[in-house]
Design an enzyme around this catalytic site. Structure first.
Site, mmCIF file in Angstrom:
data_model
loop_
_atom_site.group_PDB
_atom_site.id
_atom_site.type_symbol
_atom_site.label_atom_id
_atom_site.label_comp_id
_atom_site.label_asym_id
_atom_site.label_seq_id
_atom_site.Cartn_x
_atom_site.Cartn_y
_atom_site.Cartn_z
ATOM 1 N N GLU A 152 -4.968 -0.567 0.385
ATOM 2 C CA GLU A 152 -4.851 0.109 -0.894
ATOM 3 C C GLU A 152 -6.171 0.774 -1.259
ATOM 4 O OE1 GLU A 152 -1.498 -2.638 -3.204
ATOM 5 O OE2 GLU A 152 -3.576 -2.637 -3.912
ATOM 6 N N CYS A 153 -6.145 2.056 -1.507
ATOM 7 C CA CYS A 153 -7.271 2.827 -2.025
ATOM 8 C C CYS A 153 -8.512 2.678 -1.140
ATOM 9 C CB CYS A 153 -7.569 2.433 -3.468
ATOM 10 S SG CYS A 153 -8.529 3.684 -4.365
ATOM 11 N N ALA A 154 -9.440 1.788 -1.470
ATOM 12 C CA ALA A 154 -10.628 1.609 -0.637
ATOM 13 C C ALA A 154 -10.238 1.226 0.783
ATOM 14 C CB ALA A 154 -11.549 0.548 -1.234
ATOM 15 N N SER A 197 -2.274 3.598 1.330
ATOM 16 C CA SER A 197 -2.168 4.649 0.317
ATOM 17 C C SER A 197 -3.173 4.373 -0.788
ATOM 18 C CB SER A 197 -0.757 4.704 -0.279
ATOM 19 O OG SER A 197 -0.556 3.651 -1.200
#
Length: 864
Positions: free
Chosen positions: A343-345, A439
């Site tokens: 997720e993200c990072a 994502s």
């Protein structure tokens, strides 16, 4: 089931009033008073719960109806208050302003909305620093806007004096809402922030000390007994505590005899994940083991699943990139089909690179920082069967980042976010089903236990062996560069210093310029055009009236207290000629021009040298009582230290002129600690516009302050010394729109500086103090002749031995865009590994450094 849980919600009229400070301090103060405290946060934020955990000694938890549904808020509150042991009181920190929630949804997910669901009394924290009686009107409006909202009390924050807070308290009596406490202005208890809010507690070595101090101030300023009374007045709650095993009961299936290991990214670079995620993984028969992608050499033994949450990979990119063994281990696991959620990072870490810094490369995409903040609740649909959800499954989440990934998907998106394909759902091992889900979307798995169940099923089913990459392994936890902390070595200072040496003397053709502090390589287009337009007026002598008026308006002073100058250099010369000090003192390390100007005018100068051992902090008692002229920079060049305004004010006394060089104050967010608007006799403040606006060759600055000193300076100033283009630039750069643009630039500087500071720290090279400037000061005494070595690798940095109080082991490094910083950090790592004289050949290094990229872009390149 009926449960008794004393509870209270901490809210505010808007962001910035001190909710986090007060809520966290209140949790810590109650805990120190012997109470078991459960900390909670309204909204999706990860950082504040980290401070809550530090304050309470138990996990901080989130309560967000968008992410988990309204029906789960009370169960999650009860679960958090009961785990790991029953709490005596729950403190819930709100989000933004009291009634601010999801855009376009009439306050859904606001603090008031959540407080209503929890049936919890609200305590307002109100910043009263800029108002008095008006505060009562604000509180009255908040209390009556939605009549069902119960505001039980107010804590007044940032009071200027007892008289000030008394006026507010008196006005609030008419509302019937009691004042529960008063907190005075105290910058020392605020947590540092960067591009996505506060710096996580896990990244701050001083977090514990600061929290202890904050707890003491809350205990002294707030009526804790009344807080407890209000909390105990909350009605009983109906419902069961959230239970991860019960949530997964509908997805149960036979599991492995042993608990497979799920490697969960942690450490300073990966601090974002919800506490309930780990609890769901354990309930699903898995063993979540935290690893640090910066310092650990490989994934935990027995890894059969990987969870990479959020954090700040852009800040720690140097450390992540340098850990080749971990990157290889993770790449091998993903390629082998180990079920992986990012997720993200985590998404950024799996990409090829982040702003040029090498990452894992498991996803064929690259990440880059952008000026745009993406902050939004999202509605998500699974476009096909993925690792987490079946095709068509609907869920919610949020995004919070300042990067983009190119491409945004590769034809196999992880989600449709509000109808737009995004993320990656990949089958790297060719198993016939996706094993990688990556994502930007942050999901709260407590709201969607299906995600945990599907991920757990894939982990239990994984039967492959994770290959061990053939990569040299460095000793666990050892820094890339073994360097002592700044200030631990002796200051080796030459008896004489070249006071006329400037950063431009350190640059040369073919070198990346990290020596000069000018922010941009050219002025903004609008400013360049305005300056060019003055050419038609050059036949006339310069007219300074408009510039003087602009300065006076900008700093709320009469015209008699301002003077346009040809940069800071002229201002120093004017002061040296206008004043006749018997005992002039220059505080060092500091920009050398003040002392050079005084010496050129025939004055004798004493130096007060600040101590690197305590971060070059100003101790006012070290200034000789007989000093009748004191010159000091704020923030200082080259240390970057921002001295408290109160400490500088304390230097002023009858018969003494205090000159503060604020040449870099416009690089400080909010210009905190500036005295440019302080109407104090004997005080003069110098400002420069050349660094921020890229007009060093034009020379534009000004002095503001004591009217008699300004008049004496003006009497020494040659006629027409400030050119027409420079005067036009002064007027333009002090207009509200330009001031706003400059304020935005401070955030760019702060974010880019954080990349440099944290990158140096990852390499074991600590930066001196907490710089507030577009440059940092580094002690390289344990590395060797690093300045010359950097020149050999294509980088010019500012030499430190020309500053009184410093020696040849010090270098000043200008803050540049992250891509340039990454190359510098890589070069420093190479120098440290091969010796100062080793590494790439100078010619090859200069070519690879690409000096054309050394300038700063006009965009904000940071990520969340």
């Amino acid at each position: 089931m009926v449960t008794r849980l004393p509870r209270i919600v901490i809210a505010a009229p808007a962001s910035g009033h001190g909710k986090t400070t007060v809520a966290t301090g209140l949790m810590a103060a109650l805990r120190l008073a012997g109470h078991r405290v459960s900390g909670h946060k309204v909204g999706p934020d990860y950082i504040d719960p980290g401070y809550h955990a530090l304050a309470t000694g138990r996990p901080g938890r989130n309560l967000d109806p968008h992410l988990v549904g309204e029906h789960r808020l009370v169960p999650l509150l009860l679960h958090g208050a009961a785990t790991p042991e029953p709490a005596d009181i729950a403190v819930v920190e709100g989000v933004m302003g009291l009634y601010d929630g999801a855009i376009g949804r009439d306050g859904f997910a606001s603090t008031a909305h959540v407080a209503g669901i929890l049936r919890a009394p609200i305590v307002l924290v109100v910043d009263i620093s800029s108002a008095s009686r008006t505060i009562a009107a604000v509180v009255h409006g908040l209390a009556t806007f939605e009549p069902e909202t119960r505001i039980a009390g107010v804590i007044l924050n940032k009071s200027g004096s007892a008289r000030h807070s008394g006026e507010v308290t008196s006005a609030l009596e008419a509302t019937g809402i009691p004042v529960l406490g008063v907190l005075n202005r105290d910058d020392g208890i605020s947590a540092p922030s960067r591009h996505l809010g506060l710096v996580p507690a896990q990244e701050r070595d001083d977090a514990r000390t600061g929290l202890d101090r904050l707890a003491g101030q809350i205990a002294a300023g707030v009526d804790l007994d009344e807080i407890l009374r209000i909390a105990w007045g909350a009605s009983d709650l109906d419902g069961q505590a959230w239970d991860p095993e019960r949530e997964l009961a509908g997805f149960s299936r036979p599991m492995s005899a042993v608990k497979p290991v799920v490697a969960v990214a942690g450490g300073r670079a990966f601090t974002f994940r919800y506490a309930e995620t780990d609890e769901l993984l354990r309930a699903a028969g898995l063993d979540p083991v935290v690893f640090d992608p910066v310092s650990d050499d490989a994934l935990p033994a027995g890894t059969r699943g990987i969870y990479l949450g959020g954090g700040f990979p852009e800040v720690h990119a140097a450390g992540l990139a340098a850990n080749e063994s971990m990157r290889a281990s993770l790449r091998a696991a993903v390629d082998a089909g180990v079920p992986t959620v990012a997720e993200c990072a985590g998404l950024l870490y799996l990409c090829r690179s982040v702003d040029g810094a090498d990452m894992v490369g498991a996803i064929e995409a690259s990440a880059a920082m952008t000026p745009k903040l993406t902050l939004s609740y999202r509605s998500a649909i699974s476009p096909a069967d993925t690792l987490l959800a079946p095709a068509g499954h609907r869920s919610t989440g949020h995004e919070f980042h300042r990067t983009t990934v190119d491409p945004v998907h590769d034809g196999r998106p992880a989600w449709l976010l509000d109808g737009v394909p995004a993320g990656f759902s990949i089958d790297p091992a060719g198993t016939g089903k996706p094993t990688l889900h990556a994502s930007y979307l942050h999901s709260h798995w407590a709201g969607y236990p299906l995600f945990a169940a599907n991920f757990a099923r894939a982990v239990h089913d994984f039967e492959g062996a994770v290959p061990v990459p053939a990569v040299p392994v460095r000793p666990t936890g050892s820094p890339v560069v073994p360097v002592a902390p700044a200030g631990t070595g002796p200051v080796v200072a030459a008896p004489e210093f070249d006071l006329h040496h400037h950063g431009d003397a350190d640059i040369a053709d073919g070198l990346v310029d990290l020596a000069v502090n000018v922010r941009v390589t050219a002025p903004p287009t609008w400013l360049a055009a305005l300056i060019a337009d003055t050419v038609v007026d050059l036949a006339h002598y310069p007219r300074p009236e408009a510039a003087s008026e602009a300065i006076a308006v900008r700093h709320q002073r009469p015209r008699s207290q301002v003077l346009p100058t040809s940069g800071g250099a002229e201002a120093f010369a004017l002061l040296a000629r206008a004043l006749h000090p018997r005992h002039a003192v220059v505080v060092h390390p500091q920009f050398t021009e003040p002392e050079a100007a005084l010496l050129a005018a025939g004055h004798t100068v004493d130096r007060v040298i600040l101590d690197p051992a305590d971060g070059f902090v100003l101790h006012a008692d070290r200034i000789p009582d007989q000093a009748d002229l004191v010159m000091i920079g704020n923030p200082t060049n080259p240390t970057g230290v921002l001295h408290p305004a109160a400490a500088l004010r304390s230097l002023v006394r009858p018969g003494r002129v205090v000159v503060i060089d604020e040449a870099f104050m416009d690089a400080v967010p909010g210009e905190s600690q500036s005295l440019a608007e302080a109407l104090v006799p004997g005080l003069v403040v110098l400002r420069s516009l050349t660094k921020t606006w890229g007009i060093a060759g034009l020379r534009a600055g000004y002095a503001v302050g004591d009217e008699s000193v300004i008049a004496a300076m003006a009497a020494q100033q040659p006629s027409w010394s400030v050119s027409t283009p420079a005067l036009a630039a002064i007027v333009a750069c002090l207009q509200p729109a330009a001031v706003a643009e400059g304020a935005a630039a401070t955030r760019i500087i702060a974010a880019h500086r954080r990349v440099l500071v944290d990158g140096l720290a990852e390499l074991g090279i600590p930066v001196t103090g907490s710089p507030s400037t577009p440059f940092v000061l580094v002690d390289t005494s344990r590395i060797g002749a690093v300045r010359d070595a950097l020149r050999g690798h294509g980088f010019a940095v500012r030499r430190g031995d020309t500053f009184p109080g410093l020696g040849s082991q010090w270098i000043r490094i200008a803050v540049r865009e992250p891509a340039v910083t990454r190359r510098l950090l890589e070069t420093l790592a190479t120098i440290a590994a091969t010796g100062a004289a080793g590494g790439a050949s100078p010619d090859r290094a200069r070519r690879s450094a690409r000096p054309d990229e050394a300038g700063w872009p006009a965009v904000h390149k940071v990520n969340g």
